[in-house]
Design an enzyme around this catalytic site. Structure first.
Site, PDB file in Angstrom:
ATOM      1  N   GLN A  75     125.157 103.954  -5.422  1.00  0.00           N
ATOM      2  CA  GLN A  75     123.398 103.471  -6.258  1.00  0.00           C
ATOM      3  C   GLN A  75     123.007 102.237  -5.368  1.00  0.00           C
ATOM      4  O   GLN A  75     122.240 101.634  -5.992  1.00  0.00           O
ATOM      5  CB  GLN A  75     123.960 103.153  -7.296  1.00  0.00           C
ATOM      6  CG  GLN A  75     124.041 104.909  -7.924  1.00  0.00           C
ATOM      7  CD  GLN A  75     123.192 105.503  -7.933  1.00  0.00           C
ATOM      8  OE1 GLN A  75     121.996 105.057  -7.996  1.00  0.00           O
ATOM      9  NE2 GLN A  75     122.801 107.389  -7.964  1.00  0.00           N
ATOM     10  N   SER A  76     122.873 102.291  -3.849  1.00  0.00           N
ATOM     11  CA  SER A  76     122.737 101.211  -3.287  1.00  0.00           C
ATOM     12  C   SER A  76     121.243 101.039  -2.867  1.00  0.00           C
ATOM     13  O   SER A  76     120.508 101.578  -2.496  1.00  0.00           O
ATOM     14  CB  SER A  76     122.832 100.872  -2.062  1.00  0.00           C
ATOM     15  OG  SER A  76     122.800  99.673  -1.377  1.00  0.00           O
TER      16      SER A  76
END
Ligand SMILES: *Cc1c(COP(=O)(O)O)cnc(C)c1O
Length: 330
Positions: A75-76
Site C-alpha cells: 500500500q505504498s
C-alpha cells in the site's frame, strides 16, 4: 543556500493550503491547531511524495533516464505517486513492493495498476532481498540499453528531502503572511525524508520551531538514524554551513502499535475525530497514527493554549479503502 540550483520538475500544486482547525482545537482543549494540507499536492490523489519527486525526477530527467524503479509496501503511497509522476514525464514506472499480495487490488495497489506500472510483489520483510531485486532489475535494464533511475524507499535521500526544505520555507512564508508564529510541527515520519527537510529548514531559518516526528512503524532509533544521515547529505547538497545535532531531533515511536500498516484503536479514533470535527480525511497507516500522537502530546499538556501547532497532513487517503474492514464499526 543552493536549493534553486537543483534540477526540478513541476508536479505538485504549490503552495498547499494552511488551514486552521478550530473545532478540533476546541474538542481537544488544545493549542491552536493548523493543518498543512499536503494531501492536496494534486499528483494522483496527493501526498508528501509529490514534493520529493519534483527533485528526484528532475535529477532523472537531467541524467537522461527512461525507466524509474522504486520500492515500497504493497500500500505504498510513494509507489503510487512515483508511477503517476513517471507517466507524466514520459518515463516507464516499475514498482517493487514487499508484502502479501491481496486477493483483489485495492487502494494504492489498484492505482499502481491503473497507471500501468510494472508491479513486482515480493513476499518478504527483508530490505536486503528487496534491494537485491531492484539491483538485478536495474542491471538487466542497462544490459538491454535502457537507462533506469532508482528511487529509494519513500523517496528519502537528500535530493528528495530538498522538497521538504522548500516546504518549510513555504509554510514559514504562509505563517508570516497570516501573522502566525509557529511553535511546533507534528507529522508522520518513517523513511525520514520529510522530517529531514523540515528539520533542516527550521535550523536554517533559526526559527526555534520543534519538528516532532511520529513514527508509523520503525523504532525511534531507526528513524532518528535515517533522518540524521539524510540531513548530513542535505546540508552538503544545498551547501549549508551548519551541521545537525543528534540530541535535538524529536521522534516518538509510542503510537506505532503492533507494527507498520496495522492501525491502532487510537489511530482509528483520531481519524474519526478529525473527520467529524473538521471534515478532513486522514489515513490509517500514517496520518491517523501521527494525529493520535498529537492528541497524546496535547493530553500530556505539551503545548499551551496560545501556542500554534501545525499538523502536517502528508496524505495517504487511498489506503482508507484497503482498510475498509477496520472502519466497519462506524
Ligand atoms: C511516506 C509517507 C509518510 C512518511 O514520510 P517519510 O518522508 O517517509 O518519513 C507520511 N505520510 C504518508 C501519507 C506517506 O505516504
Amino acid at each position: 543556500m543552493q536549493l534553486g540550483n537543483l534540477p526540478r520538475v513541476k508536479l505538485a500544486h504549490l503552495p498547499t493550503p494552511l488551514e486552521e482547525a478550530p473545532r478540533l482545537s476546541d474538542y481537544l482543549h488544545g493549542p491552536r491547531i493548523w493543518i498543512k494540507r499536503d494531501d492536496l499536492t494534486g499528483l494522483a490523489l496527493g501526498g508528501n511524495k509529490a514534493r520529493k519527486l519534483e527533485f528526484l525526477l528532475g535529477q532523472a530527467r537531467q541524467q537522461g533516464c527512461d525507466v524509474v524503479i522504486t520500492v515500497g509496501a504493497v500500500q505504498s503511497n510513494h509507489a503510487r505517486m512515483t508511477a503517476a509522476a513517471a507517466r507524466r514525464l514520459g518515463f516507464e514506472p516499475i514498482v517493487v513492493l514487499n508484502g502479501e499480495p491481496p486477493d483483489q487490488a485495492q487502494g494504492n495497489l489498484l492505482l499502481d495498476r491503473i497507471f500501468g506500472a510494472e508491479v513486482r510483489i515480493i513476499q518478504t520483510d527483508d530490505d536486503y532481498i528487496v534491494t537485491g531485486v531492484v539491483e538485478d532489475l536495474a542491471r538487466q535494464l542497462r544490459r538491454d540499453g535502457r537507462k533506469p533511475f532508482v528511487i529509494p524507499r519513500g523517496g528519502s535521500n537528500a535530493t528528495g528531502a530538498a522538497g521538504y526544505l522548500g516546504a518549510w520555507l513555504e509554510l514559514l512564508s504562509q505563517a508570516n503572511a497570516s501573522g502566525v508564529r509557529v511553535d511546533a510541527v507534528v507529522h508522520a515520519s518513517t523513511s525520514g525524508g520529510t522530517q529531514s527537510g523540515l528539520y533542516t529548514g527550521t535550523k536554517l531559518t533559526d526559527s526555534g520551531v520543534q519538528v516532532i516526528g511520529i513514527s508509523a512503524g520503525p523504532r525511534r532509533e531507526v528513524v532518528t538514524t535515517r533522518v540524521l544521515g539524510i540531513v548530513a547529505e542535505l546540508v552538503e547538497l544545498v551547501d549549508l554551513p551548519w551541521r545537525p545535532h543528534p540530541d535535538d531531533l524529536i521522534v516518538y515511536d509510542d503510537y506505532v502499535g503492533e507494527r507498520y500498516g496495522v492501525p491502532t484503536p487510537a489511530c482509528l479514533d483520531a481519524i474519526r475525530i478529525v473527520a467529524r470535527t473538521e471534515g478532513v480525511l486522514l489515513d490509517p497507516v500514517y496520518t491517523g497514527k501521527a494525529m493520535a500522537g498529537l492528541m497524546g502530546l496535547i493530553a500530556q499538556e505539551r503545548f499551551t493554549p496560545d501556542q500554534n501547532v501545525v499538523f502536517w497532513h502528508t496524505g495517504g487517503q487511498p489506503a482508507v479503502f484497503a482498510h475498509a474492514g477496520a472502519f466497519q464499526e462506524g
